[in-house]
Design a protein around this motif. Structure first.
Motif: not given
Length: 372
Positions: A264-271
């Motif tokens: 129920d949680i998604c953390i999207v990171n762009f490096y």
């Protein structure tokens, strides 16, 4: 006097009947033709190169080796695509709590957003990779190192996400990242900033307060929901990890090693190429979730990254593994509180077919799923 007249007469008749050197060439003759009208190919014609197919013509007329490449993008296009590249002076109107600029353009209520796909300039033509080039990368990926259990509760599924699914993930993340609640660079009360761009799906996570919230405090945006397709990928990946655990340890129950979960949680990171993330623990979920050891499921797309993990925050004691595009890392159970981080992004390591077809910006797209 007689001598002078003779001299003038001689000059007169010489100019009348002796052609000048320049008069030998017919002024009406074109360059490359002789005075007699015999045409000779000019040096320009003799050196003329064979015709090259126009890039605007049908792609089927292009050489096969050209189809596997895309037209090079200028350095200016490697900059984040924002609605206004030039930020105004830092005033109370465009300053966020903590003293960090929110990167909001002057006289605009809409904040800038990172576009993870490079924007083509006018006149730029991109050629899709050929089927041969795409299949070659798929075959290469299939020969890579097999999936493995890194430690109890931690499984690495190599090349698990297909090319088609990676394309879908990039498109969805790009669309969500440009909208409300999209990508931003978190900053802290001290004035420091995280070395990545982030957005949350489902519930927002505040990296400074270490809490989950319905709206993010930086701009009041409500996080977008997690697409059902993403949830299905997570479910299949956990099932695959169970199969691998069962294969290696027949007597144990895979659910005890890596419990199933409903994200129920998604953390999207762009490096970007110079970004990183220090060693840390993911421990801000509910006590019940942490006690059960419900796993974190991490998906990598784009450039490869050096990933460290260990029992404490000492990078010198940590173990390193390279996470490549399409890999899925799962850690739960006994490894739920493992320290982990990204030390560096490896440039130009993204699959060429993927980067060209998706027009993905250089860097690494990472999605981490968990259940609160």
């Amino acid at each position: 006097m007689f001598s002078s007249l003779h001299s003038l007469s001689s000059e007169f008749w010489r100019s009348r009947y002796v052609p000048d050197a320049f008069a030998m060439v017919d002024p009406s003759a074109k360059k490359g033709q002789g005075s007699a009208g015999n045409e000779r190919p000019s040096s320009a014609k003799r050196r003329q190169s064979p015709k090259i197919p126009s890039l605007q013509s049908d792609s089927s007329s292009l050489p096969a080796d050209v189809l596997s490449f895309s037209v090079r993008v200028s350095e200016e296009e490697n900059l984040p695509n924002t609605q206004n590249h030039q930020k105004g002076p830092e005033t109370p109107e465009n300053k966020t709590p903590g003293g960090c600029s929110s990167e909001v353009p002057v006289n605009s209520s809409t904040p800038s957003r990172l576009d993870i796909c490079k924007v083509k300039s006018s006149g730029t033509v991109s050629l899709k990779p050929s089927v041969f080039a795409k299949n070659r990368e798929i075959r290469k990926a299939s020969l890579q190192k097999a999936s493995e259990i890194l430690r109890p509760g931690m499984v690495l599924l190599k090349n698990y996400i297909s090319h088609a699914d990676q394309m879908k993930i990039i498109k969805v993340c790009r669309d969500l990242g440009l909208g409300a609640g999209g990508f931003y660079r978190p900053c802290f009360e001290s004035g420091g900033k995280m070395n990545l761009q982030m957005m949350c799906l489902g519930v927002n996570w505040d990296p400074e307060k270490k809490v989950y919230e319905k709206r993010r405090s930086v701009d009041g945006a409500v996080p977008p929901g997690i697409p059902d397709e993403f949830k299905q990928i997570v479910k299949r990946a956990v099932t695959e990890s169970h199969a691998l655990v069962k294969e290696k340890h027949r007597k144990c129950n895979p659910e005890d090693v890596i419990p199933s979960m409903q994200p129920d949680i998604c953390i999207v990171n762009f490096y970007a190429r110079t970004d990183n993330l220090g060693l840390h623990q993911d421990k801000d979920e509910s006590k019940e979730s942490l006690d059960k050891g419900l796993p974190v499921v991490s998906i990598s797309i784009g450039d490869s990254a050096n990933f460290l993990y260990g029992d404490d925050g000492d990078a010198g004691k940590a173990t390193k593994v390279v996470l490549e595009s399409g890999d899925v890392l799962i850690f739960g159970g006994k490894s739920r509180h493992v320290f982990h981080g990204i030390t560096s992004i490896l440039p130009d390591t993204a699959p060429k077919a993927l980067a060209a077809e998706a027009n993905l910006r250089p860097g690494r797209l990472n999605l981490t799923f968990r259940e609160y």
